[in-house]
Design a protein around this motif. Sequence first.
Motif, PDB file in Angstrom:
ATOM      1  N   GLN A 141       0.817  -1.217   0.000  1.00  0.00           N
ATOM      2  CA  GLN A 141       0.000   0.000   0.000  1.00  0.00           C
ATOM      3  C   GLN A 141       0.852   1.269   0.000  1.00  0.00           C
ATOM      4  O   GLN A 141       0.431   2.304  -0.507  1.00  0.00           O
ATOM      5  CB  GLN A 141      -0.910   0.044   1.242  1.00  0.00           C
ATOM      6  CG  GLN A 141      -2.080  -0.912   1.200  1.00  0.00           C
ATOM      7  CD  GLN A 141      -1.726  -2.289   1.718  1.00  0.00           C
ATOM      8  OE1 GLN A 141      -0.549  -2.589   1.969  1.00  0.00           O
ATOM      9  NE2 GLN A 141      -2.710  -3.157   1.860  1.00  0.00           N
ATOM     10  N   PHE A 157      -2.178  -7.555 -13.667  1.00  0.00           N
ATOM     11  CA  PHE A 157      -2.114  -9.014 -13.570  1.00  0.00           C
ATOM     12  C   PHE A 157      -2.492  -9.658 -14.898  1.00  0.00           C
ATOM     13  O   PHE A 157      -3.213  -9.079 -15.702  1.00  0.00           O
ATOM     14  CB  PHE A 157      -3.086  -9.508 -12.498  1.00  0.00           C
ATOM     15  CG  PHE A 157      -2.756  -9.031 -11.116  1.00  0.00           C
ATOM     16  CD1 PHE A 157      -2.017  -9.816 -10.247  1.00  0.00           C
ATOM     17  CD2 PHE A 157      -3.185  -7.794 -10.677  1.00  0.00           C
ATOM     18  CE1 PHE A 157      -1.709  -9.384  -8.973  1.00  0.00           C
ATOM     19  CE2 PHE A 157      -2.884  -7.345  -9.397  1.00  0.00           C
ATOM     20  CZ  PHE A 157      -2.145  -8.140  -8.551  1.00  0.00           C
ATOM     21  N   ILE A 162      -9.448   6.154  -2.893  1.00  0.00           N
ATOM     22  CA  ILE A 162      -8.714   5.783  -1.682  1.00  0.00           C
ATOM     23  C   ILE A 162      -7.828   6.937  -1.220  1.00  0.00           C
ATOM     24  O   ILE A 162      -7.657   7.181  -0.039  1.00  0.00           O
ATOM     25  CB  ILE A 162      -7.869   4.520  -1.951  1.00  0.00           C
ATOM     26  CG1 ILE A 162      -8.779   3.311  -1.878  1.00  0.00           C
ATOM     27  CG2 ILE A 162      -6.735   4.388  -0.962  1.00  0.00           C
ATOM     28  CD1 ILE A 162      -8.112   2.057  -2.284  1.00  0.00           C
ATOM     29  N   TYR A 210      -3.497   6.657 -10.380  1.00  0.00           N
ATOM     30  CA  TYR A 210      -2.947   7.391  -9.240  1.00  0.00           C
ATOM     31  C   TYR A 210      -1.471   7.724  -9.450  1.00  0.00           C
ATOM     32  O   TYR A 210      -0.748   7.951  -8.502  1.00  0.00           O
ATOM     33  CB  TYR A 210      -3.164   6.602  -7.948  1.00  0.00           C
ATOM     34  CG  TYR A 210      -2.767   5.134  -8.052  1.00  0.00           C
ATOM     35  CD1 TYR A 210      -3.666   4.187  -8.534  1.00  0.00           C
ATOM     36  CD2 TYR A 210      -1.493   4.709  -7.677  1.00  0.00           C
ATOM     37  CE1 TYR A 210      -3.306   2.857  -8.651  1.00  0.00           C
ATOM     38  CE2 TYR A 210      -1.130   3.381  -7.786  1.00  0.00           C
ATOM     39  CZ  TYR A 210      -2.053   2.463  -8.272  1.00  0.00           C
ATOM     40  OH  TYR A 210      -1.677   1.143  -8.377  1.00  0.00           O
ATOM     41  N   GLU A 233      -5.767 -12.345  -6.388  1.00  0.00           N
ATOM     42  CA  GLU A 233      -5.290 -11.201  -7.176  1.00  0.00           C
ATOM     43  C   GLU A 233      -6.138  -9.952  -6.953  1.00  0.00           C
ATOM     44  O   GLU A 233      -5.632  -8.846  -7.020  1.00  0.00           O
ATOM     45  CB  GLU A 233      -5.270 -11.518  -8.671  1.00  0.00           C
ATOM     46  CG  GLU A 233      -3.984 -12.134  -9.158  1.00  0.00           C
ATOM     47  CD  GLU A 233      -4.079 -13.640  -9.249  1.00  0.00           C
ATOM     48  OE1 GLU A 233      -5.173 -14.165  -8.933  1.00  0.00           O
ATOM     49  OE2 GLU A 233      -3.085 -14.286  -9.613  1.00  0.00           O
ATOM     50  N   GLN A 234      -7.444 -10.155  -6.702  1.00  0.00           N
ATOM     51  CA  GLN A 234      -8.278  -8.975  -6.478  1.00  0.00           C
ATOM     52  C   GLN A 234      -7.815  -8.228  -5.232  1.00  0.00           C
ATOM     53  O   GLN A 234      -7.762  -7.008  -5.217  1.00  0.00           O
ATOM     54  CB  GLN A 234      -9.737  -9.397  -6.304  1.00  0.00           C
ATOM     55  CG  GLN A 234     -10.259 -10.108  -7.516  1.00  0.00           C
ATOM     56  CD  GLN A 234     -11.608  -9.598  -7.951  1.00  0.00           C
ATOM     57  OE1 GLN A 234     -12.229  -8.794  -7.269  1.00  0.00           O
ATOM     58  NE2 GLN A 234     -12.059 -10.023  -9.090  1.00  0.00           N
ATOM     59  N   GLU A 294      -4.791  -8.511  -3.952  1.00  0.00           N
ATOM     60  CA  GLU A 294      -3.450  -7.996  -4.228  1.00  0.00           C
ATOM     61  C   GLU A 294      -3.521  -6.721  -5.044  1.00  0.00           C
ATOM     62  O   GLU A 294      -2.775  -5.764  -4.798  1.00  0.00           O
ATOM     63  CB  GLU A 294      -2.624  -9.058  -4.963  1.00  0.00           C
ATOM     64  CG  GLU A 294      -2.264 -10.221  -4.070  1.00  0.00           C
ATOM     65  CD  GLU A 294      -1.507 -11.317  -4.803  1.00  0.00           C
ATOM     66  OE1 GLU A 294      -0.801 -12.064  -4.138  1.00  0.00           O
ATOM     67  OE2 GLU A 294      -1.629 -11.419  -6.041  1.00  0.00           O
ATOM     68  N   ALA A 295      -4.443  -6.704  -6.023  1.00  0.00           N
ATOM     69  CA  ALA A 295      -4.623  -5.495  -6.823  1.00  0.00           C
ATOM     70  C   ALA A 295      -5.011  -4.339  -5.909  1.00  0.00           C
ATOM     71  O   ALA A 295      -4.423  -3.257  -5.971  1.00  0.00           O
ATOM     72  CB  ALA A 295      -5.690  -5.720  -7.886  1.00  0.00           C
ATOM     73  N   ALA A 296      -5.975  -4.597  -5.021  1.00  0.00           N
ATOM     74  CA  ALA A 296      -6.409  -3.546  -4.095  1.00  0.00           C
ATOM     75  C   ALA A 296      -5.243  -3.069  -3.236  1.00  0.00           C
ATOM     76  O   ALA A 296      -5.094  -1.869  -2.985  1.00  0.00           O
ATOM     77  CB  ALA A 296      -7.543  -4.069  -3.219  1.00  0.00           C
ATOM     78  N   ALA A 297      -4.383  -4.014  -2.819  1.00  0.00           N
ATOM     79  CA  ALA A 297      -3.250  -3.643  -1.965  1.00  0.00           C
ATOM     80  C   ALA A 297      -2.255  -2.763  -2.712  1.00  0.00           C
ATOM     81  O   ALA A 297      -1.807  -1.733  -2.191  1.00  0.00           O
ATOM     82  CB  ALA A 297      -2.557  -4.900  -1.432  1.00  0.00           C
ATOM     83  N   THR A 298      -1.925  -3.135  -3.963  1.00  0.00           N
ATOM     84  CA  THR A 298      -0.959  -2.310  -4.700  1.00  0.00           C
ATOM     85  C   THR A 298      -1.561  -0.940  -5.016  1.00  0.00           C
ATOM     86  O   THR A 298      -0.857   0.061  -5.030  1.00  0.00           O
ATOM     87  CB  THR A 298      -0.522  -2.975  -6.024  1.00  0.00           C
ATOM     88  OG1 THR A 298      -1.676  -3.280  -6.792  1.00  0.00           O
ATOM     89  CG2 THR A 298       0.265  -4.237  -5.783  1.00  0.00           C
ATOM     90  N   ILE A 299      -2.877  -0.891  -5.226  1.00  0.00           N
ATOM     91  CA  ILE A 299      -3.525   0.388  -5.499  1.00  0.00           C
ATOM     92  C   ILE A 299      -3.503   1.267  -4.257  1.00  0.00           C
ATOM     93  O   ILE A 299      -3.546   2.484  -4.358  1.00  0.00           O
ATOM     94  CB  ILE A 299      -4.970   0.154  -6.016  1.00  0.00           C
ATOM     95  CG1 ILE A 299      -4.913  -0.484  -7.406  1.00  0.00           C
ATOM     96  CG2 ILE A 299      -5.768   1.435  -6.080  1.00  0.00           C
ATOM     97  CD1 ILE A 299      -6.232  -1.003  -7.908  1.00  0.00           C
ATOM     98  N   GLY A 300      -3.394   0.651  -3.088  1.00  0.00           N
ATOM     99  CA  GLY A 300      -3.234   1.442  -1.878  1.00  0.00           C
ATOM    100  C   GLY A 300      -4.283   1.195  -0.808  1.00  0.00           C
ATOM    101  O   GLY A 300      -4.294   1.868   0.213  1.00  0.00           O
ATOM    102  N   ALA A 301      -5.193   0.231  -1.033  1.00  0.00           N
ATOM    103  CA  ALA A 301      -6.248  -0.026  -0.066  1.00  0.00           C
ATOM    104  C   ALA A 301      -5.732  -0.871   1.095  1.00  0.00           C
ATOM    105  O   ALA A 301      -5.120  -1.907   0.878  1.00  0.00           O
ATOM    106  CB  ALA A 301      -7.413  -0.733  -0.743  1.00  0.00           C
ATOM    107  N   GLY A 302      -6.006  -0.427   2.321  1.00  0.00           N
ATOM    108  CA  GLY A 302      -5.662  -1.204   3.503  1.00  0.00           C
ATOM    109  C   GLY A 302      -6.609  -2.373   3.632  1.00  0.00           C
ATOM    110  O   GLY A 302      -7.560  -2.497   2.856  1.00  0.00           O
ATOM    111  N   SER A 303      -6.383  -3.254   4.637  1.00  0.00           N
ATOM    112  CA  SER A 303      -7.191  -4.467   4.668  1.00  0.00           C
ATOM    113  C   SER A 303      -8.665  -4.166   4.952  1.00  0.00           C
ATOM    114  O   SER A 303      -9.539  -4.832   4.408  1.00  0.00           O
ATOM    115  CB  SER A 303      -6.626  -5.487   5.668  1.00  0.00           C
ATOM    116  OG  SER A 303      -6.087  -4.840   6.771  1.00  0.00           O
ATOM    117  N   THR A 349     -10.418  -1.413   4.108  1.00  0.00           N
ATOM    118  CA  THR A 349     -11.000  -0.881   2.866  1.00  0.00           C
ATOM    119  C   THR A 349     -11.177  -1.998   1.848  1.00  0.00           C
ATOM    120  O   THR A 349     -12.198  -2.072   1.167  1.00  0.00           O
ATOM    121  CB  THR A 349     -10.082   0.202   2.270  1.00  0.00           C
ATOM    122  OG1 THR A 349      -9.763   1.121   3.302  1.00  0.00           O
ATOM    123  CG2 THR A 349     -10.750   0.932   1.135  1.00  0.00           C
TER     124      THR A 349
END
Lengths: 355, 269
Positions: free
Chosen positions: A72, A80, A101, A149, B163-164, B166-175, B177
């Motif tokens: 994050q 992917f 976000i 972003y 992957e969904q 993981e995608a959220a994590a790389t985009i910046g979402a915490g657990s 969110t």
Amino acid sequence: MSIEIQGVSKSYGAQAVLKNISLTIEAGELFVLLGASGSGKSTLLRVIAGLLQPDSGRITLHGQDVTELPPQKRGTGFVFQNYSLFRHMTVRQNIAFGLSIRRTSSQEQNRRVAELLDLIELAELGDRMPSQLSGGQQQRVALARALAYEPSVLLLDEPFGALDVKIRVQLRQKLVEIQRRLGVTAILVTHDQEEAFDIADRIGVIEQGELLEVGTPDTLYRAPQRLFTAAFLGTANLLDARRSGESVVINNAYLPVPPGTPHLNGHAIKLLFRPEEVLLRRAENSVGGEAVIGTGVIQSIAFAQPMLRVQVALTGEHEGNLVQALLTAAEARALNLHEGDRVLVGLRSYHLLPT
Amino acid sequence: MREVTPRSPIAILLIVIAIGYAAILFIVPLIAVVQGAFASGIEPILNTFRDPSVIHAFQVTLILSGAAVAINAILGLTTAWVLTRHRFRGRKLFDTLVDIPFVFSPVIAGYAMIVLFGRDGWLAPPLVPIVFALPGILLAKVFVSLPFVVREVQPVLQTLTPEQEEAAATIGAGSFTTFRRVILPEIRTALLYGIVLTFARAIGEFGAVAVVSGNIEGYTETATSYVYRALNDRSTVGAYSVSVALCLLSIGILILMSTLRRRLSQEER
């Protein structure tokens, strides 16, 4: 430099997936990690994104050591192979996810999403659900979602692997165009060397967790330093040779050592030449230039796209070795070649490398 | 047009069997219950629902079933998550054990609770009593309805690739969110369906509750145990009236379930 990887290693149990990898990627570069499946290329990408923790080594993004940071906090954009769009969100909402976000104002979000929809040429499809899009369209949305972003770096894990050949070629051209326009540093992972040659500024060849060699597509193809690279990229003719002073000895023929070749004294060496560098002459009119390596018998002639692929079985010292040659139709016609004919095998250019 | 050829005699026989079996098993009994309740007019029915012990029984049933739903929604979601996303020793066994409440006789479950939490039980509670008290009922309801949320949510979670997240994590979402905005919308309908099933089961449970609660009138008596007591007391109108109320509740739940199920199958497409 944009991305710096220093001595990264990673193992699963007894199996080493990444072995002490160091690599520097310049700002704005499109770097391709090329390797077979299971070579560790995706693992390295995940380590950079923070999705996996390395056992040792450091990752630096734009001068900031991010090794201890969660994904994050790294701000990478990750694409992917299977798109991984959020199924319950529209295209627009998917792209805006990173912005919402970051609590970007809704005006700014709308502006940015419209801009990206234009960039990926899906302006009319903003309100569709991912399930209503084709694979290629979904992957473009995934790219926009990762770019929204303004990521520190763009990481793409076999992004075109699930697509049809035609779409794949179109989309990778589109990717290069977008990457150039935005100037974002990108690493793309693939097993497809054609893809790598087509888009890479530089290629890193990775095999069994080891980064074997890094270079421009041209250098890696013409003058690889490692035997694996030579054989892995394109078709390679590799023959045993030895060095004698300023010459290479092969099959009783003496060839000059090409300029820029490391000493390789005392090494067993291999002579590398690509099929398109092979010159064939009929054995009867044995005029031969200085780069003739011997004679052979034509085993087969096959049509390979616009060229002809000719296989020649060498005779003499290298008996049993097959040489692959690519001839234009005109060359072949002029020589009037048939299976079983004896030919002289000459080389336009060649490269030496240690075995 | 699926039916082109005329129905064969065997097809007609099968349809008659299926409908006849449903009619004998639940349509006719339902009519009998309604008829029994209204046998002597509306007044006795109204009197039943004015009876404080009936009101109390319904309160106990609804509040404790609601509490059981809340507990099983949260713990069921956690269990489903653990079973789909974590690999650990004994996971397969654990996955099988989740179904125990489906196969165990509720009476035995109730008895086990008495052995465990009773006054001389192994885990006798130090302050508030569990057995023959309201916590015991809650425990029994939670036990018998435990598998529903797990079994409804689990298959949907399995279709969600990591992957969904993981995608959220790389985009910046915490657990948090990621859970709220990526995972929850995907499993919402399945979770609701599981909750409705849990509620239905919790309301209808009799065996385990009867054993663990002791059926104390005005205290631990639930709607179903009231019906049982009313029948034993030959107070048929009371038994029928409460049964009709419970049936209406069930029909409401049934309608809700079929709506949700339609939404679920739409989402799968």
